[in-house]
Design an enzyme around this catalytic site. Structure first.
Site, mmCIF file in Angstrom:
data_model
loop_
_atom_site.group_PDB
_atom_site.id
_atom_site.type_symbol
_atom_site.label_atom_id
_atom_site.label_comp_id
_atom_site.label_asym_id
_atom_site.label_seq_id
_atom_site.Cartn_x
_atom_site.Cartn_y
_atom_site.Cartn_z
ATOM 1 N N MET A 1 0.781 -1.269 0.019
ATOM 2 C CA MET A 1 -0.067 0.033 0.175
ATOM 3 C C MET A 1 0.775 1.122 0.205
ATOM 4 S SD MET A 1 -2.621 -1.522 -0.376
ATOM 5 C CE MET A 1 -4.023 -0.206 -0.275
ATOM 6 N N ARG A 2 2.046 1.097 -0.526
ATOM 7 C CA ARG A 2 2.812 2.397 -0.652
ATOM 8 C C ARG A 2 3.049 2.687 -2.122
ATOM 9 N NH1 ARG A 2 4.061 4.884 4.507
ATOM 10 N NH2 ARG A 2 3.945 3.260 5.964
ATOM 11 N N ASN B 1 1.947 -4.982 -10.540
ATOM 12 C CA ASN B 1 1.105 -4.761 -9.666
ATOM 13 C C ASN B 1 -0.308 -5.219 -9.867
ATOM 14 O OD1 ASN B 1 -0.054 -3.229 -7.172
ATOM 15 N ND2 ASN B 1 -0.890 -1.589 -8.719
ATOM 16 N N HIS C 1 -4.326 -4.554 -9.368
ATOM 17 C CA HIS C 1 -5.145 -3.293 -8.986
ATOM 18 C C HIS C 1 -6.510 -3.780 -9.051
ATOM 19 C CE1 HIS C 1 -6.497 0.703 -8.081
ATOM 20 N NE2 HIS C 1 -7.529 0.648 -9.211
HETATM 21 C C1 GRF Z 1 -6.209 -6.946 -3.287
HETATM 22 O O1 GRF Z 1 -7.502 -6.593 -3.408
HETATM 23 C C2 GRF Z 1 -5.230 -6.111 -4.282
HETATM 24 O O2 GRF Z 1 -5.895 -5.902 -5.250
HETATM 25 C C3 GRF Z 1 -5.077 -4.624 -3.452
HETATM 26 O O3 GRF Z 1 -4.908 -5.102 -2.162
HETATM 27 C C4 GRF Z 1 -5.592 -6.253 -1.839
HETATM 28 C C5 GRF Z 1 -4.376 -7.158 -1.247
HETATM 29 O O4 GRF Z 1 -5.001 -8.240 -0.702
HETATM 30 N N1 GRF Z 1 -4.075 -3.952 -4.066
HETATM 31 P P1 GRF Z 1 -4.017 -9.402 -0.222
HETATM 32 O O5 GRF Z 1 -3.113 -8.737 0.687
HETATM 33 O O6 GRF Z 1 -3.363 -10.203 -1.440
HETATM 34 O O7 GRF Z 1 -5.187 -10.586 0.522
#
Ligand code: GRF
Length: 262
Positions: free
Chosen positions: A133-134, A155, A157
């Site tokens: 999340m960065r 990545n 999304h």
């Molecule tokens: C997922 O929905 C991904 O698309 C988003 O963050 C979530 C991560 O889920 N970027 P996890 O940590 O892989 O369970």
């Protein structure tokens, strides 16, 4: 086929990380996860790494910010160039507080330097962001995508890009009243969720769906999509090309896109 070495960055639960580990272990991806890094020491993804005996590490962004504010020597990397980053990210300090922006980018590069140093102890071919999340700045991206290696940061999304970039793709999809939702895997470039698209999967949104059911539908597709995308990379089938399209009135539009070789 040679196995590729995959590094993964997570901030939370790591269900996508788990999907990739499982696919590697089952031989569906010719690869091996060689490290798991996180910005969050409580991330469950770190526990998943431990269970599979995968080296793991944490970079504490908050601690790095504190060091920066206390002007501890050596916080900012020697090779950090603020103007270069501003230019590459098309950030214009005139439009905001330049001191705040310099602080933000300085702290981010310091944290990214720490990440790179830890990652470099585990050589890797592909870096997978799995709920990390960065945002990553050009400082980081350029030091991973060195010219010889090309794009090698992926990545996932939780929306059908280019719709709904940002931190809450499923939430934005739901609140907009979309009738279809989905997920996208793309290579990372300097923009926000703007890099060349590798793959997408979509699901229908029914009248009875809630944000929770949408997330659930999406996450299941994410696991399949990430596995497929990493496999294509491992098989050397992702080709990044620059394409020029002719528009009406003699205008042209140029884009970087991913072609999947058969
Ligand atoms: C997922 O929905 C991904 O698309 C988003 O963050 C979530 C991560 O889920 N970027 P996890 O940590 O892989 O369970």
């Amino acid at each position: 086929m040679n196995k590729i070495r995959i590094g993964v960055l997570v901030s939370g639960g790591g269900s996508n990380l788990q999907a990739i580990i499982d696919a590697c272990e089952a031989g569906r991806i010719p690869g091996k996860v060689v490290f798991v890094g996180s910005d969050n020491s409580d991330a469950y993804g770190l526990e998943r790494a431990k269970r599979h005996k995968i080296p793991a590490f944490v970079v504490n962004y908050r601690k790095i910010a504190r060091c920066y504010d206390q002007e501890k020597e050596g916080t900012i990397p020697d090779d950090f160039n603020l103007h270069e980053i501003l230019e590459k990210q098309r950030l214009f300090p005139q439009s905001g507080d330049p001191t705040k922006l310099a602080r933000f980018l300085g702290i981010r590069a310091s944290a990214e330097r720490a990440l790179i140093d830890k990652m470099n102890t585990h050589p890797f071919d592909l870096l997978v962001l799995a709920g990390f999340m960065r945002t990553l700045s050009p400082y980081f991206i350029d030091r991973i995508n060195m010219s010889r290696l090309g794009h090698r940061i992926m990545n996932i999304h939780p929306a059908l890009l280019p719709a709904f970039p940002g931190t809450d793709g499923y939430g934005d999809t739901f609140r907009y009243g979309c009738k279809v939702g989905g997920c996208t895997v793309h290579f990372v470039d300097y923009g926000e969720d703007s890099g060349p698209i590798i793959g997408q999967k979509a699901f229908e949104i029914d009248p009875g769906d809630t944000l929770e059911t949408i997330k659930e539908k999406g996450l299941h597709l994410e696991w399949e999509l990430y596995e497929d995308s990493v496999r294509l990379f491992a098989e050397g089938r992702l080709k990044i090309i620059r394409k020029v399209f002719d528009l009406k009135g003699g205008r042209k539009i140029e884009r970087t896109i991913v072609e999947i070789e058969s």
